[in-house]
Design an enzyme around this catalytic site. Structure first.
Site, PDB file in Angstrom:
ATOM      1  N   ALA A 153       0.828  -1.210   0.000  1.00 60.11           N
ATOM      2  CA  ALA A 153       0.000   0.000   0.000  1.00 60.11           C
ATOM      3  C   ALA A 153       0.859   1.255   0.000  1.00 60.11           C
ATOM      4  CB  ALA A 153      -0.927  -0.006   1.215  1.00 60.11           C
ATOM      5  N   CYS A 154       0.510   2.198  -0.851  1.00 57.15           N
ATOM      6  CA  CYS A 154       1.217   3.483  -0.893  1.00 57.15           C
ATOM      7  C   CYS A 154       0.691   4.422   0.192  1.00 57.15           C
ATOM      8  CB  CYS A 154       1.053   4.132  -2.259  1.00 57.15           C
ATOM      9  SG  CYS A 154       1.837   3.219  -3.600  1.00 57.15           S
TER      10      CYS A 154
END
Length: 272
Positions: A153-154
């Site tokens: 996940a960014c």
């Protein structure tokens, strides 16, 4: 790493200032992202950047300097607000002889599972009459999972504050593709900010977006240079659309088709 701070009144203004800043001040760096390993040499323009937007819902809200259209933006908005892609996290398919999730995660799925963090934020901010809590945080990062994923996940976390009768929102990304993802990310997240503000019966306040690695990949350098030239040469009114009454109408016209496509995808996996 270069650290850049941008202040603006609207989303397009912040985005356009960010384009100029990253284009002119970003540092050229090697890029070893998982999906680029097939290339012998790959670069990126990179900096750490915070963009602070005073009025994220103020018109004009749509920049013309993006790679998406009304359908893509509406689909992403529905993914963030209503979780229309969440089913894919719970569907398993066979890849290279083993079962894996169709999608490793969605932001919405992580917001509501294993418990509903959106509800927690609303309840936490209602907990006292002044709504002055500093504990209204949604965590997206899951180290147990993300440390094992090829595409973690960014977005890392989101924090909300009610100050001066308005809902302020602060987000942190570990990594953000400025040319291809940033604008869509902000539009979806400010839509969430608007929804939570409505549940709290307060106005929408400021939006602050920090990425510890704000970057543009080499494959997009030419496009990004063209964007920077347009920002430098043209007034902002030539580079924006009104959302209410124009772009919103086009997005809403795509909603039925988007939902129908997702229903077909779910039916393929035996889901309703």
């Amino acid at each position: 790493m270069k650290d850049i701070f941008i202040e603006a009144q609207t989303l397009p203004e912040a985005y356009h200032k960010g384009i100029l800043a990253l284009f002119s001040e970003g540092q050229l760096a090697d890029c070893s992202d998982w999906n680029l390993k097939s290339l012998e040499s790959y670069n990126q323009l990179e900096c750490r950047m915070t963009l602070h937007i005073e009025e994220p819902l103020r018109e004009p809200r749509i920049s013309k300097l993006t790679i998406f259209g009304p359908r893509e933006l509406e689909q992403y908005r529905l993914e963030i607000l209503d979780g229309i892609l969440d089913y894919a996290v719970e569907v398993e398919i066979e890849r290279e002889g083993k079962l894996e999730a169709l999608e490793d995660y969605t932001y919405h799925h992580r917001m509501i599972k294993p418990f509903n963090q959106i509800e927690f934020v609303v309840n936490e901010l209602k907990r006292n009459p002044e709504m002055s809590s500093r504990r209204a945080v949604i965590g997206i990062r899951n180290n147990c999972l993300d440390s094992q994923l090829s595409n973690p996940a960014c977005l890392q976390n989101i924090q909300f504050f009610v100050r001066n009768g308005k809902l302020d929102m602060c987000v942190l990304f570990r990594s953000n593709d400025f040319a291809q993802a940033f604008y869509m990310n902000v539009f979806g997240l400010t839509s969430l900010q608007e929804r939570i503000a409505q549940q709290l019966n307060v106005a929408v306040g400021t939006y602050s977006h920090t990425s510890n690695s704000m970057h543009v990949y080499q494959v997009n350098f030419e496009m990004f240079a063209a964007f920077a030239k347009k920002v430098a040469d043209e007034p902002i009114e030539n580079l924006t659309y009104e959302y209410e009454g124009f772009f919103k109408h086009m997005m809403e016209a795509e909603r039925e088709g988007i939902c129908a496509d997702f229903q077909k995808q779910k039916a393929k996996y035996g889901l309703k």
